[in-house]
Design an enzyme around this catalytic site. Structure first.
Site, PDB file in Angstrom:
ATOM      1  N   VAL A  72      41.924  36.557  51.588  1.00  0.00           N
ATOM      2  CA  VAL A  72      40.998  37.648  51.876  1.00  0.00           C
ATOM      3  C   VAL A  72      41.715  38.989  51.785  1.00  0.00           C
ATOM      4  O   VAL A  72      41.154  39.973  51.288  1.00  0.00           O
ATOM      5  CB  VAL A  72      40.337  37.457  53.255  1.00  0.00           C
ATOM      6  CG1 VAL A  72      39.417  38.624  53.577  1.00  0.00           C
ATOM      7  CG2 VAL A  72      39.548  36.148  53.279  1.00  0.00           C
ATOM      8  N   TYR A  73      42.954  39.045  52.248  1.00  0.00           N
ATOM      9  CA  TYR A  73      43.730  40.280  52.116  1.00  0.00           C
ATOM     10  C   TYR A  73      43.866  40.657  50.647  1.00  0.00           C
ATOM     11  O   TYR A  73      43.661  41.820  50.273  1.00  0.00           O
ATOM     12  CB  TYR A  73      45.108  40.096  52.755  1.00  0.00           C
ATOM     13  CG  TYR A  73      45.989  41.320  52.668  1.00  0.00           C
ATOM     14  CD1 TYR A  73      45.859  42.353  53.585  1.00  0.00           C
ATOM     15  CD2 TYR A  73      46.961  41.446  51.670  1.00  0.00           C
ATOM     16  CE1 TYR A  73      46.662  43.488  53.508  1.00  0.00           C
ATOM     17  CE2 TYR A  73      47.762  42.568  51.588  1.00  0.00           C
ATOM     18  CZ  TYR A  73      47.612  43.583  52.512  1.00  0.00           C
ATOM     19  OH  TYR A  73      48.414  44.706  52.421  1.00  0.00           O
ATOM     20  N   ALA A  74      44.216  39.687  49.802  1.00  0.00           N
ATOM     21  CA  ALA A  74      44.340  39.955  48.372  1.00  0.00           C
ATOM     22  C   ALA A  74      43.012  40.443  47.794  1.00  0.00           C
ATOM     23  O   ALA A  74      42.971  41.375  46.980  1.00  0.00           O
ATOM     24  CB  ALA A  74      44.819  38.705  47.640  1.00  0.00           C
TER      25      ALA A  74
END
Length: 278
Positions: A162-164
């Site tokens: 999700v960060y990516a």
């Protein structure tokens, strides 16, 4: 923009600590007319303002606003208050970000992980910029927008899906905004997108720097970003291997990239020991 931000109003998100505080210190050191500091941690923000006040000695007006950028409605309210009290900023540094790591996506929680990560890392910069951009355009003064993305937005990485995704969204929006401003003839407003690898701020404690991408010194990153912002440089990739990885991702077949770069360089194992703060 001149070689410094002297006389400018500089707004920084996530300004109570880490990189955000470093950008605020740079603004004060260069004699900004105002440093507008946003953070959700009221106590840390108050301490930062007090300490910067000692450095500034009244040369830079310090203004702090406690706001949770994960609450999108609060962004509009805070922006309205800033415009009423100070006017539009000349420099906007979208620095605030969070990371949830060391778990596979199916072990994460939509409410605690996916939603806040996408809101703070991707949507908040868009919302905040949209609030101030019309004024920055209308002022006709040199203005700058800096969006702190991540190398994670240029290549997939296990345990930070999700960060990516949030940083990939930020990169796509940031560069598109840059092109829109140029196409519309508003070239006095310039956008700089920043895609660093891991930085030694504590946010990524435990993460291992991949081959050719050692964990970065925060002071070095701040200096590079600041100089790029003043010059209106479109893209800052740190270290240089981020550019190499991005080039190889476009040239190599996916499975070859996975084996040679992702696994071979250690990118895909870099978050296994992550213990950093959220």
């Amino acid at each position: 923009m001149n070689r410094t931000v002297r006389g400018a109003k500089v707004l920084i998100t996530g300004a109570a600590g880490g990189m955000g505080r470093s950008y605020a210190e740079r603004a004060v050191a260069e004699g900004a007319a105002a440093a507008i500091l946003l953070d959700r941690d009221a106590g840390a923000l108050a301490r930062t303002v007090d300490e910067l006040g000692v450095i500034s000695r009244g040369r830079t007006r310090l203004h702090s606003y406690v706001v949770d950028l994960g609450e999108l409605g609060a962004i509009a309210k805070t922006a309205h208050r800033i415009r009423r009290e100070l006017g539009d900023p000349d420099v906007l540094i979208n620095n605030a970000g969070i990371v949830r790591g060391n778990r596979y996506f199916w072990h994460t929680d939509n409410g605690d992980d996916t939603r806040p990560t996408m809101y703070i890392n991707a949507l908040a910069p868009m919302y905040l910029t949209r609030e101030f951009l019309p004024g920055m355009i209308a002022n006709a003064r040199p203005a700058r927008i800096v969006n702190i993305a991540s190398a994670a937005g240029t290549v997939g990485n296990p345990r930070m899906a999700v960060y990516a995704a949030s940083k990939a969204a930020l990169i796509g929006w940031s560069d598109s905004l840059r092109l829109e401003l140029e196409q519309a003839g508003h070239e006095h407003v310039r956008v700089t997108t920043v895609t660093p690898s891991y930085i030694a701020t504590g946010m990524f404690a435990g993460a291992r720097g991949p081959l050719l991408a050692p964990v970065l010194d925060p002071d070095v990153v701040v200096d590079r970003v600041w100089r790029a912002m003043l010059a209106g440089t479109p893209l800052v990739e740190l270290p240089a291997s981020v550019r190499l990885s991005r080039a190889l991702r476009g040239l190599l077949p996916t499975r070859v990239f996975d084996r040679v770069v992702g696994d071979g360089f250690g990118i895909y194992r870099s978050m296994e020991r992550f213990t950093g703060r959220r």
